[in-house]
Design an enzyme around this catalytic site. Structure first.
Site, PDB file in Angstrom:
ATOM      1  N   ASP A  61     130.048 -32.743 -15.603  1.00 31.23           N
ATOM      2  CA  ASP A  61     129.394 -33.552 -16.637  1.00 31.23           C
ATOM      3  C   ASP A  61     128.604 -34.724 -16.068  1.00 31.23           C
ATOM      4  OD1 ASP A  61     130.171 -32.096 -18.961  1.00 31.23           O
ATOM      5  OD2 ASP A  61     132.211 -32.821 -18.658  1.00 31.23           O
ATOM      6  N   ASP A  90     129.254 -25.309 -21.533  1.00 28.72           N
ATOM      7  CA  ASP A  90     128.707 -26.669 -21.612  1.00 28.72           C
ATOM      8  C   ASP A  90     127.754 -26.982 -20.458  1.00 28.72           C
ATOM      9  OD1 ASP A  90     131.393 -26.234 -22.593  1.00 28.72           O
ATOM     10  OD2 ASP A  90     131.541 -28.352 -23.103  1.00 28.72           O
TER      11      ASP A  90
END
Length: 396
Positions: free
Chosen positions: A113, A174
């Site tokens: 991330d 993601d």
């Protein structure tokens, strides 16, 4: 578990009473309301960051840790672009310095991330202000993200110990949203390593994370020593063979972002397929249940997935020829979902909370962020507001 609706046959969006320009004018008014709430939140948060999700309608405050802090910084950049108010710009710049300290000290950076974290903070500052300092921070983050790439499996590991064989081959849907940081780094430096890793990862995502019916796995495991596929499952969805709504929304948007950098048109085709699967499983108001397999039940909605999907659909429209018969329908679906979010999910003026978009679901199984506002839902709602009310250049 999975409903058998062919992804090729995109249903038409429900008819809406408001025309496109009427909706745009309504959203311009909504923008001013959202900006006032962001000003109030900024005064309340100071230089702290909101946590991942609200608790009873209010964000606990945190230092620059976890994977979500840039969603607040991204809202500040969007608010500055919308309003021209320097208070937002100065706050965002202070936060960029915090991201610089974070990557320099490698504080809570053991995650894919980094793409979210440094695109919406530092790359945004570089794009908007030409900040050399922010550019340097983002390039450091790109190097850290590249460390998570397994050359044999050709994936970027989502989280966990890179040397743990049970974690080392984990990729999740993601990550398609984290890849722009790597493409950008190659553009900036001329070093192809970053973009090569991103292209390899997105190709593996397309091959293994997208099922034949265009639904998506949340998680897929590869053997990092042989490169062979192992199995898929879910960490956050209803069941291993269901389709987690937020993952499907990430796929709509994320595959397109790779197309923008690579020109690979198969990514546009893939985005259309996963978008059709998503849209064919929406309830009447256009805001998805937290898992798409739960259509026609009383399961909780996930407004954050809906906001991500709006941004992805609007981006998809930008890359389809006017002759594509689905183009107008994607636009209409985006408008229908956005109108519904604004009418029924946005916090009300008398609400004392600090979130923007109610009724999201972070992780139901652990009762984390259930039926609350969340930082990414707020960010993507504000991005959608920007996209639907004026011309905007992506931070991604």
């Amino acid at each position: 578990m999975l409903q058998s609706i062919a992804y090729e046959n995109l249903s038409n969006p429900p008819a809406t009473s408001a025309g496109r320009e009427t909706l745009r004018q309504q959203l311009i008014h909504t923008r001013e309301y959202v900006l006032e709430r962001l000003r109030r939140n900024l005064a309340s948060f100071g230089d702290k960051f909101p946590a991942e999700t609200c608790v009873n309608g209010r964000y606990p405050l945190t230092e620059n840790v976890e994977w979500t802090t840039s969603f607040w910084t991204g809202q500040l950049w969007l608010a500055w672009e919308m309003s021209g108010d320097e208070v937002f710009r100065e706050a965002a710049r202070r936060q960029v310095r915090s991201f610089g300290l974070r990557i320099a000290g490698r504080h809570d950076t053991n995650t894919h991330d980094l793409g979210f974290l440094y695109t919406l903070s530092c790359v945004a500052d570089w794009r908007l202000n030409g900040s050399r300092e922010a550019r340097g921070f983002a390039l450091l983050a790109s190097e850290a993200l590249l460390e998570r790439y397994h050359a044999k499996a050709q994936i970027i590991q989502a989280w966990g110990d890179l040397d743990d064989p049970e974690q080392a081959g984990r990729m999740i849907i993601d990550c398609t949203m984290n890849l722009p940081l790597l493409y950008w780094a190659s553009e900036q430096t001329g070093d192809p390593r970053f973009a090569n890793a991103a292209r390899a990862h997105v190709n593996q995502s397309a091959r293994y994370l997208v099922r034949p019916d265009a639904s998506t796995w949340h998680t897929y495991y590869m053997d990092r020593t042989t490169g062979e596929p192992r199995y898929g499952n879910t960490q956050q969805g209803y069941a291993d063979d269901s389709c987690w709504s937020r993952g499907q929304a990430w796929a709509i948007y994320g595959f397109l972002l790779s197309f923008i950098y690579t020109g690979d048109k198969t990514m546009v085709t893939l985005s259309k397929k996963v978008a059709n699967y998503f849209l064919n499983r929406l309830p009447e108001d256009g805001v998805c249940h937290w898992d798409l397999a739960l259509k026609d039940t009383d399961a909780l909605r996930d407004s954050s997935s809906a906001a991500i999907a709006v941004c992805g659909l609007l981006e998809l429209v930008n890359h389809l020829p006017v002759t594509d018969p689905a183009r107008a329908r994607y636009q209409s679906w985006a408008e229908h979902i956005m109108a519904s979010l604004s009418r029924n999910y946005l916090v009300q003026p008398d609400d004392s909370g600090t979130g923007l978009l109610k009724h999201s679901v972070y992780h139901l199984a652990s009762n984390k962020g259930v039926d609350e506002c969340c930082s990414w839902g707020d960010y993507f709602y504000v991005e959608a507001l920007m996209r639907m009310t004026e011309s905007w250049k992506r931070y991604w």
